[in-house]
Design an enzyme around this catalytic site. Structure first.
Site, short mmCIF file in Angstrom:
data_model
loop_
_atom_site.label_atom_id
_atom_site.label_comp_id
_atom_site.label_asym_id
_atom_site.label_seq_id
_atom_site.Cartn_x
_atom_site.Cartn_y
_atom_site.Cartn_z
N LYS A 142 0.89 -0.78 -0.34
CA LYS A 142 0.52 0.12 -0.26
C LYS A 142 0.70 1.34 0.35
O LYS A 142 1.44 1.51 0.83
CB LYS A 142 -0.82 0.23 0.79
CG LYS A 142 -2.27 -0.93 1.56
CD LYS A 142 -3.22 -0.01 2.63
CE LYS A 142 -4.54 -1.03 2.37
NZ LYS A 142 -5.60 -1.11 3.52
N GLU A 236 -7.04 -5.89 -0.84
CA GLU A 236 -8.07 -5.12 -0.16
C GLU A 236 -9.46 -5.35 -0.47
O GLU A 236 -10.31 -4.62 -0.96
CB GLU A 236 -7.46 -3.52 0.28
CG GLU A 236 -8.23 -3.90 1.60
CD GLU A 236 -8.29 -2.15 2.60
OE1 GLU A 236 -8.85 -1.42 2.25
OE2 GLU A 236 -6.70 -2.25 2.90
N ASN A 244 -8.37 -3.32 8.73
CA ASN A 244 -8.29 -2.12 8.78
C ASN A 244 -8.80 -1.53 10.29
O ASN A 244 -9.63 -0.61 10.73
CB ASN A 244 -9.44 -1.04 7.87
CG ASN A 244 -8.31 -0.68 6.60
OD1 ASN A 244 -7.29 -0.33 7.08
ND2 ASN A 244 -8.49 -1.29 5.71
#
Length: 360
Positions: A142, A236, A244
């Site tokens: 990410k 994701e 998260n």
């Protein structure tokens, strides 16, 4: 030393974890160096570690240049990203120039995003120097920058060639930053490994004191969990969203309070407690479980109470969360400690009840 392998659909890469790892840097990273290397760091980390890495690169015979950025979450934006592009262009970086990110999560995210986009993709290596980046942000690909209306809203999935974690870099980490990293360590245990949670409770003092074997085990366990999840869901679309936990609330805190005023880990800690409160609202979690987590987070000096914000501010920021799908907010909640799930069945009434005592 631990060596893990991250196997994604795009490619595989190693994570090296250990103390005094700089001594082996040339040997371990030689397969991932290219002829020219851009070493990206910030004004805080560079004085501590840049000279050591320059010595390593000089010894390896590689051409390199440095790009030193201002330090802080508030600089994780387009303007600072352009400083990376400027440095790459001025030094005639090519598509095969390796971008090395030396620093914490902000440096890793920005250098990774620059690598993903410079000439449509250059190789990069993560050298995380904070606990938070070592256990979380450096692994999984990410990358991105913040927008005033939302954290990490602009970015790309782009995997590194390797992740090099020298635990000795944590010796220079301020206590507040170390505590912020512990929020992510605890998050992993809470979302998917009750035995790890019990281990953390038993070893928390040793972790705070950075006892080498205990610290190495914690970092290794978090990286292994992250590697397994990323291998199953690189971009994701499913299970990776569980990582998260606490972040929907936490990102709202960061955006509302101003990036950098609350450290990311501090906001995640308070956000995780809010996720527990929401889980109670939904009939999953018992308040005793929430209190158990409050005790653990408090032991590492993390906030367990969010700042007061208006309900409108909470809802506005959370509506920009990346888990929003078809206009519906989705939340990571806990069925029990060690078992997280994602739900879109959260009502405004649920949120109002969860946030009631934290509404200004």
């Amino acid at each position: 030393m631990y060596t893990l392998n991250v196997a994604t659909t795009s490619h595989q890469y190693p994570i090296f974890i250990g103390s005094n790892l700089l001594e082996s840097a040339n040997h371990l990273l030689a397969p991932y160096f290219t002829n020219k290397i851009a070493l990206i760091s910030n004004e805080t980390v560079a004085p501590l570690y840049l000279q050591q890495w320059e010595k390593i690169l000089n010894h390896s015979g590689h051409e390199y240049f440095n790009i030193i950025l201002p330090d802080g979450e508030k600089y994780k934006n387009w303007q600072t990203l352009n400083l990376i592009y400027d440095g790459l262009m001025q030094n005639r970086a090519e598509r095969k120039t390796t971008i090395m990110a030396l620093g914490g999560g902000v440096i890793g995210d920005m250098a990774g995003f620059a690598a993903a986009t410079y000439q449509r993709g250059a190789p990069f290596i993560q050298i995380p120097t904070t606990l938070l980046s070592q256990v979380d942000s450096s692994v999984g690909g990410k990358t991105g920058i913040n927008h005033p209306m939302g954290k990490n809203m602009i970015g790309a999935f782009y995997q590194p060639q390797a992740v090099f974690i020298d635990l000795n870099s944590l010796h220079t980490l301020p206590p507040r930053e170390f505590s912020a990293g512990m929020a992510e360590v605890i998050k992993y245990a809470v979302l998917g490994d009750i035995e790890f949670l019990e281990w953390l409770e038993s070893n928390i003092e040793a972790l705070i004191n950075q006892e080498p074997d205990v610290l190495a085990h914690a970092v290794h366990r978090c990286c292994q969990m992250k590697a397994d999840i990323v291998a199953a869901d690189e971009k994701e679309s499913g299970v990776r969203a569980l990582l998260n936990l606490g972040h929907t609330f936490g990102h709202a805190i960061e955006a509302e309070m101003g990036y950098g005023n609350w450290l990311h880990g501090e906001a995640v800690a308070a956000g995780t407690i809010l996720a527990c409160r929401l889980s109670e609202q939904l009939g999953y979690l018992h308040q005793d479980d929430t209190q158990r987590l409050i005790r653990l987070l408090s032991q590492v000096n993390l906030p367990v109470t969010p700042p007061k914000m208006s309900l409108e501010a909470w809802l506005m920021h959370m509506s920009h969360d990346k888990k929003v799908m078809d206009g519906n907010m989705r939340f990571v909640v806990l069925k029990q400690l060690g078992e997280a799930t994602i739900t879109d069945k959260v009502t405004t009434q649920n949120l109002a009840a969860t946030l009631n005592q934290y509404i200004s």
